[in-house]
Write a protein that holds these residues in place. Structure first.
Motif, PDB file in Angstrom:
ATOM      1  N   LEU A  52       0.831  -1.208   0.000  1.00 25.82           N
ATOM      2  CA  LEU A  52       0.000   0.000   0.000  1.00 25.82           C
ATOM      3  C   LEU A  52       0.864   1.256   0.000  1.00 25.82           C
ATOM      4  O   LEU A  52       0.608   2.202  -0.749  1.00 25.82           O
ATOM      5  CB  LEU A  52      -0.939   0.007   1.205  1.00 25.82           C
ATOM      6  CG  LEU A  52      -1.810   1.253   1.351  1.00 25.82           C
ATOM      7  CD1 LEU A  52      -2.786   1.372   0.185  1.00 25.82           C
ATOM      8  CD2 LEU A  52      -2.546   1.226   2.675  1.00 25.82           C
ATOM      9  N   LYS A  53       1.911   1.270   0.803  1.00 24.54           N
ATOM     10  CA  LYS A  53       2.802   2.438   0.875  1.00 24.54           C
ATOM     11  C   LYS A  53       3.528   2.652  -0.460  1.00 24.54           C
ATOM     12  O   LYS A  53       3.728   3.791  -0.882  1.00 24.54           O
ATOM     13  CB  LYS A  53       3.808   2.301   2.019  1.00 24.54           C
ATOM     14  CG  LYS A  53       3.180   2.506   3.371  1.00 24.54           C
ATOM     15  CD  LYS A  53       2.602   3.885   3.417  1.00 24.54           C
ATOM     16  CE  LYS A  53       1.760   4.174   4.596  1.00 24.54           C
ATOM     17  NZ  LYS A  53       1.049   5.439   4.485  1.00 24.54           N
ATOM     18  N   LEU A  54       3.933   1.589  -1.109  1.00 25.98           N
ATOM     19  CA  LEU A  54       4.548   1.717  -2.431  1.00 25.98           C
ATOM     20  C   LEU A  54       3.565   2.361  -3.402  1.00 25.98           C
ATOM     21  O   LEU A  54       3.913   3.294  -4.130  1.00 25.98           O
ATOM     22  CB  LEU A  54       4.976   0.342  -2.970  1.00 25.98           C
ATOM     23  CG  LEU A  54       6.214  -0.287  -2.355  1.00 25.98           C
ATOM     24  CD1 LEU A  54       6.346  -1.737  -2.794  1.00 25.98           C
ATOM     25  CD2 LEU A  54       7.462   0.505  -2.711  1.00 25.98           C
ATOM     26  N   TYR A  55       2.352   1.879  -3.409  1.00 26.25           N
ATOM     27  CA  TYR A  55       1.321   2.401  -4.311  1.00 26.25           C
ATOM     28  C   TYR A  55       1.046   3.880  -4.018  1.00 26.25           C
ATOM     29  O   TYR A  55       1.003   4.708  -4.932  1.00 26.25           O
ATOM     30  CB  TYR A  55       0.043   1.570  -4.170  1.00 26.25           C
ATOM     31  CG  TYR A  55      -1.029   1.993  -5.129  1.00 26.25           C
ATOM     32  CD1 TYR A  55      -1.051   1.504  -6.433  1.00 26.25           C
ATOM     33  CD2 TYR A  55      -2.027   2.882  -4.743  1.00 26.25           C
ATOM     34  CE1 TYR A  55      -2.030   1.888  -7.330  1.00 26.25           C
ATOM     35  CE2 TYR A  55      -3.012   3.287  -5.627  1.00 26.25           C
ATOM     36  CZ  TYR A  55      -3.009   2.782  -6.915  1.00 26.25           C
ATOM     37  OH  TYR A  55      -3.985   3.180  -7.801  1.00 26.25           O
ATOM     38  N   GLU A  56       0.877   4.218  -2.756  1.00 25.54           N
ATOM     39  CA  GLU A  56       0.566   5.599  -2.365  1.00 25.54           C
ATOM     40  C   GLU A  56       1.710   6.561  -2.668  1.00 25.54           C
ATOM     41  O   GLU A  56       1.475   7.738  -2.928  1.00 25.54           O
ATOM     42  CB  GLU A  56       0.223   5.672  -0.876  1.00 25.54           C
ATOM     43  CG  GLU A  56      -1.113   5.073  -0.541  1.00 25.54           C
ATOM     44  CD  GLU A  56      -1.430   5.110   0.939  1.00 25.54           C
ATOM     45  OE1 GLU A  56      -2.614   4.938   1.278  1.00 25.54           O
ATOM     46  OE2 GLU A  56      -0.511   5.298   1.772  1.00 25.54           O
ATOM     47  N   SER A  57       2.939   6.067  -2.637  1.00 29.90           N
ATOM     48  CA  SER A  57       4.087   6.938  -2.903  1.00 29.90           C
ATOM     49  C   SER A  57       4.354   7.096  -4.393  1.00 29.90           C
ATOM     50  O   SER A  57       5.297   7.779  -4.786  1.00 29.90           O
ATOM     51  CB  SER A  57       5.330   6.388  -2.204  1.00 29.90           C
ATOM     52  OG  SER A  57       5.769   5.212  -2.853  1.00 29.90           O
ATOM     53  N   GLY A  58       3.529   6.457  -5.215  1.00 34.66           N
ATOM     54  CA  GLY A  58       3.697   6.576  -6.657  1.00 34.66           C
ATOM     55  C   GLY A  58       4.504   5.464  -7.290  1.00 34.66           C
ATOM     56  O   GLY A  58       4.676   5.432  -8.507  1.00 34.66           O
ATOM     57  N   ALA A  59       5.001   4.544  -6.490  1.00 35.37           N
ATOM     58  CA  ALA A  59       5.785   3.428  -7.007  1.00 35.37           C
ATOM     59  C   ALA A  59       4.837   2.273  -7.341  1.00 35.37           C
ATOM     60  O   ALA A  59       4.955   1.164  -6.808  1.00 35.37           O
ATOM     61  CB  ALA A  59       6.839   3.003  -5.991  1.00 35.37           C
ATOM     62  N   LYS A  60       3.915   2.546  -8.229  1.00 34.12           N
ATOM     63  CA  LYS A  60       2.873   1.567  -8.560  1.00 34.12           C
ATOM     64  C   LYS A  60       3.446   0.314  -9.212  1.00 34.12           C
ATOM     65  O   LYS A  60       2.954  -0.792  -8.984  1.00 34.12           O
ATOM     66  CB  LYS A  60       1.821   2.218  -9.446  1.00 34.12           C
ATOM     67  CG  LYS A  60       1.037   3.284  -8.709  1.00 34.12           C
ATOM     68  CD  LYS A  60       0.002   3.945  -9.613  1.00 34.12           C
ATOM     69  CE  LYS A  60      -0.894   4.828  -8.792  1.00 34.12           C
ATOM     70  NZ  LYS A  60      -0.561   6.196  -8.734  1.00 34.12           N
ATOM     71  N   GLY A  61       4.485   0.462  -9.997  1.00 32.91           N
ATOM     72  CA  GLY A  61       5.132  -0.700 -10.608  1.00 32.91           C
ATOM     73  C   GLY A  61       5.746  -1.608  -9.561  1.00 32.91           C
ATOM     74  O   GLY A  61       5.634  -2.839  -9.658  1.00 32.91           O
ATOM     75  N   TYR A  62       6.403  -1.006  -8.559  1.00 32.59           N
ATOM     76  CA  TYR A  62       6.976  -1.799  -7.477  1.00 32.59           C
ATOM     77  C   TYR A  62       5.873  -2.481  -6.668  1.00 32.59           C
ATOM     78  O   TYR A  62       6.027  -3.624  -6.228  1.00 32.59           O
ATOM     79  CB  TYR A  62       7.837  -0.946  -6.545  1.00 32.59           C
ATOM     80  CG  TYR A  62       9.218  -0.663  -7.076  1.00 32.59           C
ATOM     81  CD1 TYR A  62      10.111  -1.693  -7.312  1.00 32.59           C
ATOM     82  CD2 TYR A  62       9.630   0.638  -7.320  1.00 32.59           C
ATOM     83  CE1 TYR A  62      11.385  -1.443  -7.785  1.00 32.59           C
ATOM     84  CE2 TYR A  62      10.897   0.899  -7.808  1.00 32.59           C
ATOM     85  CZ  TYR A  62      11.778  -0.143  -8.028  1.00 32.59           C
ATOM     86  OH  TYR A  62      13.037   0.114  -8.505  1.00 32.59           O
ATOM     87  N   ALA A  63       4.769  -1.772  -6.457  1.00 32.82           N
ATOM     88  CA  ALA A  63       3.648  -2.360  -5.723  1.00 32.82           C
ATOM     89  C   ALA A  63       3.115  -3.577  -6.463  1.00 32.82           C
ATOM     90  O   ALA A  63       2.891  -4.638  -5.864  1.00 32.82           O
ATOM     91  CB  ALA A  63       2.545  -1.325  -5.513  1.00 32.82           C
ATOM     92  N   ALA A  64       2.919  -3.446  -7.756  1.00 36.97           N
ATOM     93  CA  ALA A  64       2.425  -4.571  -8.557  1.00 36.97           C
ATOM     94  C   ALA A  64       3.441  -5.712  -8.583  1.00 36.97           C
ATOM     95  O   ALA A  64       3.071  -6.890  -8.482  1.00 36.97           O
ATOM     96  CB  ALA A  64       2.117  -4.110  -9.979  1.00 36.97           C
ATOM     97  N   ALA A  65       4.720  -5.370  -8.704  1.00 35.60           N
ATOM     98  CA  ALA A  65       5.770  -6.393  -8.703  1.00 35.60           C
ATOM     99  C   ALA A  65       5.820  -7.118  -7.359  1.00 35.60           C
ATOM    100  O   ALA A  65       6.056  -8.337  -7.311  1.00 35.60           O
ATOM    101  CB  ALA A  65       7.126  -5.766  -9.013  1.00 35.60           C
ATOM    102  N   ASN A  66       5.587  -6.381  -6.276  1.00 36.62           N
ATOM    103  CA  ASN A  66       5.584  -6.987  -4.950  1.00 36.62           C
ATOM    104  C   ASN A  66       4.448  -8.004  -4.827  1.00 36.62           C
ATOM    105  O   ASN A  66       4.653  -9.116  -4.335  1.00 36.62           O
ATOM    106  CB  ASN A  66       5.475  -5.920  -3.865  1.00 36.62           C
ATOM    107  CG  ASN A  66       5.772  -6.467  -2.490  1.00 36.62           C
ATOM    108  OD1 ASN A  66       6.591  -7.356  -2.317  1.00 36.62           O
ATOM    109  ND2 ASN A  66       5.099  -5.916  -1.490  1.00 36.62           N
ATOM    110  N   VAL A  67       3.274  -7.628  -5.301  1.00 35.74           N
ATOM    111  CA  VAL A  67       2.131  -8.547  -5.222  1.00 35.74           C
ATOM    112  C   VAL A  67       2.363  -9.769  -6.102  1.00 35.74           C
ATOM    113  O   VAL A  67       2.274 -10.914  -5.643  1.00 35.74           O
ATOM    114  CB  VAL A  67       0.823  -7.832  -5.612  1.00 35.74           C
ATOM    115  CG1 VAL A  67      -0.323  -8.825  -5.736  1.00 35.74           C
ATOM    116  CG2 VAL A  67       0.484  -6.741  -4.604  1.00 35.74           C
ATOM    117  N   ALA A  68       2.664  -9.545  -7.366  1.00 36.29           N
ATOM    118  CA  ALA A  68       2.841 -10.663  -8.304  1.00 36.29           C
ATOM    119  C   ALA A  68       4.053 -11.516  -7.927  1.00 36.29           C
ATOM    120  O   ALA A  68       3.984 -12.749  -7.937  1.00 36.29           O
ATOM    121  CB  ALA A  68       2.992 -10.127  -9.724  1.00 36.29           C
TER     122      ALA A  68
END
Length: 117
Positions: A81-97
């Motif tokens: 969530l923090k990755l997504y909120e900070s604008g690092a949406k690619g990292y957030a998606a990579a973390n989930v996948a």
């Protein structure tokens, strides 16, 4: 009395999680949560290895205690969530996948390794 096995495993698992996270943060300057990723994958592998264990006390000690304290879904969720909120949406998606794929792969490898013994 069974709770003592869980506590004994957690006494090892929780500090191991903390120390792993600190060590990886010190070595890698990245917004990606490598510490949480690493302990979750490692815990998945260990849990896979434990599928062949028949002793209830061993399962309580290692599966529930150690793996339960070592791995963390809540921290994974928060960091994503923090990755997504900070604008690092690619990292957030990579973390989930990546966490899902690596965790499933690790538990599968653990089960297969146990079967091979």
């Amino acid at each position: 009395m069974n709770w003592l096995f869980v506590v004994a495993g957690a006494v090892v698992g929780a500090p191991l999680r903390y120390l792993t996270d600190r060590a990886l943060r010190a070595r890698h300057e990245s917004v990606f949560p490598w510490g949480t990723f690493t302990v979750n994958v490692a815990g998945s592998f260990v849990l896979g290895l434990l599928t062949g264990v028949s002793s209830a006390h061993t399962r309580l000690l290692l599966a529930t205690g150690l793996c339960g304290a070592l791995t963390t879904y809540s921290t994974f969720s928060y960091e994503t969530l923090k990755l997504y909120e900070s604008g690092a949406k690619g990292y957030a998606a990579a973390n989930v996948a990546g966490s899902l794929a690596a965790g499933l792969g690790a538990v599968w490898l653990g089960v297969e390794a146990t079967g091979a013994w």
